[in-house]
Design a protein around this motif. Structure first.
Motif, PDB file in Angstrom:
ATOM      1  N   GLN A 195       0.825  -1.207   0.000  1.00 11.99           N
ATOM      2  CA  GLN A 195       0.000   0.000   0.000  1.00 11.99           C
ATOM      3  C   GLN A 195       0.865   1.266   0.000  1.00 11.99           C
ATOM      4  O   GLN A 195       0.348   2.366   0.224  1.00 11.99           O
ATOM      5  N   SER A 196       2.151   1.123  -0.274  1.00 11.08           N
ATOM      6  CA  SER A 196       3.054   2.272  -0.271  1.00 11.08           C
ATOM      7  C   SER A 196       3.348   2.743  -1.689  1.00 11.08           C
ATOM      8  O   SER A 196       3.999   2.032  -2.461  1.00 11.08           O
ATOM      9  N   PRO A 197       2.914   3.950  -2.062  1.00 10.08           N
ATOM     10  CA  PRO A 197       3.279   4.449  -3.388  1.00 10.08           C
ATOM     11  C   PRO A 197       4.778   4.649  -3.542  1.00 10.08           C
ATOM     12  O   PRO A 197       5.318   4.510  -4.645  1.00 10.08           O
ATOM     13  N   LEU A 198       5.469   4.929  -2.431  1.00 12.99           N
ATOM     14  CA  LEU A 198       6.919   5.090  -2.502  1.00 12.99           C
ATOM     15  C   LEU A 198       7.598   3.768  -2.852  1.00 12.99           C
ATOM     16  O   LEU A 198       8.524   3.731  -3.676  1.00 12.99           O
ATOM     17  N   VAL A 199       7.147   2.688  -2.258  1.00 15.04           N
ATOM     18  CA  VAL A 199       7.733   1.379  -2.542  1.00 15.04           C
ATOM     19  C   VAL A 199       7.496   0.989  -4.001  1.00 15.04           C
ATOM     20  O   VAL A 199       8.416   0.549  -4.701  1.00 15.04           O
ATOM     21  N   HIS A 200       6.284   1.167  -4.495  1.00 20.44           N
ATOM     22  CA  HIS A 200       6.002   0.807  -5.889  1.00 20.44           C
ATOM     23  C   HIS A 200       6.777   1.712  -6.854  1.00 20.44           C
ATOM     24  O   HIS A 200       7.315   1.233  -7.863  1.00 20.44           O
ATOM     25  N   SER A 201       6.845   3.000  -6.556  1.00 20.46           N
ATOM     26  CA  SER A 201       7.626   3.902  -7.403  1.00 20.46           C
ATOM     27  C   SER A 201       9.104   3.532  -7.371  1.00 20.46           C
ATOM     28  O   SER A 201       9.802   3.608  -8.389  1.00 20.46           O
ATOM     29  N   GLY A 202       9.585   3.136  -6.180  1.00 18.30           N
ATOM     30  CA  GLY A 202      10.971   2.718  -6.063  1.00 18.30           C
ATOM     31  C   GLY A 202      11.259   1.481  -6.890  1.00 18.30           C
ATOM     32  O   GLY A 202      12.328   1.374  -7.519  1.00 18.30           O
ATOM     33  N   ALA A 203      10.332   0.539  -6.898  1.00 14.31           N
ATOM     34  CA  ALA A 203      10.477  -0.629  -7.764  1.00 14.31           C
ATOM     35  C   ALA A 203      10.481  -0.193  -9.231  1.00 14.31           C
ATOM     36  O   ALA A 203      11.274  -0.695 -10.042  1.00 14.31           O
ATOM     37  N   GLY A 204       9.611   0.757  -9.566  1.00  9.27           N
ATOM     38  CA  GLY A 204       9.586   1.274 -10.927  1.00  9.27           C
ATOM     39  C   GLY A 204      10.906   1.904 -11.329  1.00  9.27           C
ATOM     40  O   GLY A 204      11.364   1.755 -12.465  1.00  9.27           O
ATOM     41  N   TYR A 205      11.538   2.590 -10.367  1.00  6.07           N
ATOM     42  CA  TYR A 205      12.832   3.215 -10.653  1.00  6.07           C
ATOM     43  C   TYR A 205      13.904   2.156 -10.921  1.00  6.07           C
ATOM     44  O   TYR A 205      14.757   2.325 -11.806  1.00  6.07           O
ATOM     45  N   ALA A 206      13.875   1.049 -10.172  1.00  7.51           N
ATOM     46  CA  ALA A 206      14.824  -0.042 -10.421  1.00  7.51           C
ATOM     47  C   ALA A 206      14.655  -0.564 -11.849  1.00  7.51           C
ATOM     48  O   ALA A 206      15.646  -0.777 -12.565  1.00  7.51           O
ATOM     49  N   TYR A 207      13.413  -0.769 -12.274  1.00  9.59           N
ATOM     50  CA  TYR A 207      13.174  -1.230 -13.646  1.00  9.59           C
ATOM     51  C   TYR A 207      13.643  -0.186 -14.660  1.00  9.59           C
ATOM     52  O   TYR A 207      14.235  -0.525 -15.700  1.00  9.59           O
ATOM     53  N   PHE A 208      13.365   1.083 -14.385  1.00 11.87           N
ATOM     54  CA  PHE A 208      13.800   2.155 -15.293  1.00 11.87           C
ATOM     55  C   PHE A 208      15.311   2.135 -15.466  1.00 11.87           C
ATOM     56  O   PHE A 208      15.831   2.161 -16.587  1.00 11.87           O
ATOM     57  N   MET A 209      16.046   2.067 -14.348  1.00 14.25           N
ATOM     58  CA  MET A 209      17.498   2.079 -14.417  1.00 14.25           C
ATOM     59  C   MET A 209      18.031   0.859 -15.160  1.00 14.25           C
ATOM     60  O   MET A 209      19.095   0.912 -15.784  1.00 14.25           O
ATOM     61  N   ALA A 210      17.297  -0.239 -15.097  1.00 16.48           N
ATOM     62  CA  ALA A 210      17.715  -1.470 -15.773  1.00 16.48           C
ATOM     63  C   ALA A 210      17.310  -1.505 -17.242  1.00 16.48           C
ATOM     64  O   ALA A 210      17.638  -2.458 -17.948  1.00 16.48           O
ATOM     65  N   GLY A 211      16.597  -0.478 -17.701  1.00 16.02           N
ATOM     66  CA  GLY A 211      16.158  -0.445 -19.093  1.00 16.02           C
ATOM     67  C   GLY A 211      14.887  -1.219 -19.370  1.00 16.02           C
ATOM     68  O   GLY A 211      14.527  -1.416 -20.532  1.00 16.02           O
ATOM     69  N   GLU A 212      14.190  -1.634 -18.312  1.00 16.63           N
ATOM     70  CA  GLU A 212      12.914  -2.357 -18.467  1.00 16.63           C
ATOM     71  C   GLU A 212      11.775  -1.348 -18.290  1.00 16.63           C
ATOM     72  O   GLU A 212      11.093  -1.296 -17.266  1.00 16.63           O
TER      73      GLU A 212
END
Length: 247
Positions: free
Chosen positions: A78-95
């Motif tokens: 339920q944390s938007p920060l956690v989901h956004s943080g996961a999104g950032y990991a994917y972004f940095m990885a090119g996914e």
């Protein structure tokens, strides 16, 4: 360190020290020790896993990054920060498609969550969906009272879209604000990279080196143009990458 003197076993203290070791020192082993210790102290801690996942992406260990991010999301879905943080990991990885999906999970929970907006915007920009990227970063810029980091990214997106006059207008705005506002040098690097002016982009990245810039700015897909140049490798070596260079 003052907090450590009072109680070394507070997980949030270990997390903060991990962030400092990452962003200021580029000391990734030290950062991972602190973040790992935070998790040992409290297995319900989600954010140390997210920050650890970002380091794993930089080190090229994407499966481990995904594992850590997924664990964090399972702990606090339920944390938007956690989901956004996961999104950032994917972004940095090119996914980028997966990055968008994770940011959408954050924005479903909190539609104006600024980190979700800007990470999704970066994914969309690199995917070439520039109208949407500009709309997302325009929202983030307005919500942040035109914080330099966000409008620097917005300038990059304008430049990518061929809207050079609007990118130049943001450059002028940032330059005029330098007299009384801290402007992170990478805000200029983002824009000049988007404009294809690599000499000026590297000039501002040199200033970022002197300023002690976060590693995540150097590895961002937003500056792909610089990352293909030998000078970029020299820049990250100066910031402390030499010990982690592979091959």
């Amino acid at each position: 360190h003052r907090a450590m003197q009072i109680d070394p076993d507070v997980p949030e203290v270990q997390t903060s020290l991990g962030l400092v070791a990452t962003g200021r020192d580029w000391d990734f082993p030290k950062a991972m020790r602190h973040l790992g210790r935070a998790i040992e102290l409290d297995r319900t801690q989600a954010l140390p896993r997210i920050y650890h996942s970002w380091i794993q992406v930089i080190l090229g260990n994407f499966p481990e990054a995904v594992r850590l991010a997924s664990e964090a999301q399972a702990i606090d879905d339920q944390s938007p920060l956690v989901h956004s943080g996961a999104g950032y990991a994917y972004f940095m990885a090119g996914e980028f498609a997966d990055g968008v999906m994770e940011c959408d999970r954050a924005l479903e929970l909190q539609p104006n969550f600024i980190i979700g907006l800007y990470v999704k915007g970066m994914c969309r920009a690199v995917q070439g969906q520039l109208d949407e990227a500009i709309e997302l970063l325009s929202r983030a810029a307005a919500m942040s009272n035109r914080a330099p980091f966000y409008i620097g990214l917005l300038g990059n997106f304008f430049a990518r879209a061929g809207r050079r006059d609007e990118a130049q207008a943001i450059l002028s705005e940032l330059q005029s604000r330098m007299a009384d506002t801290y402007i992170p040098p990478h805000a200029f690097t983002f824009i000049y990279a988007g404009l294809g002016d690599l000499d000026r982009a590297f000039e501002w990245q040199d200033r970022a080196n002197e300023d002690g810039a976060s590693p995540f700015n150097y590895f961002s897909p937003v500056i792909q143009e610089l990352q293909q140049h030998p000078r970029h490798l020299e820049d990250i070596r100066q910031r402390g990458w030499k010990a982690w260079e592979k091959g």
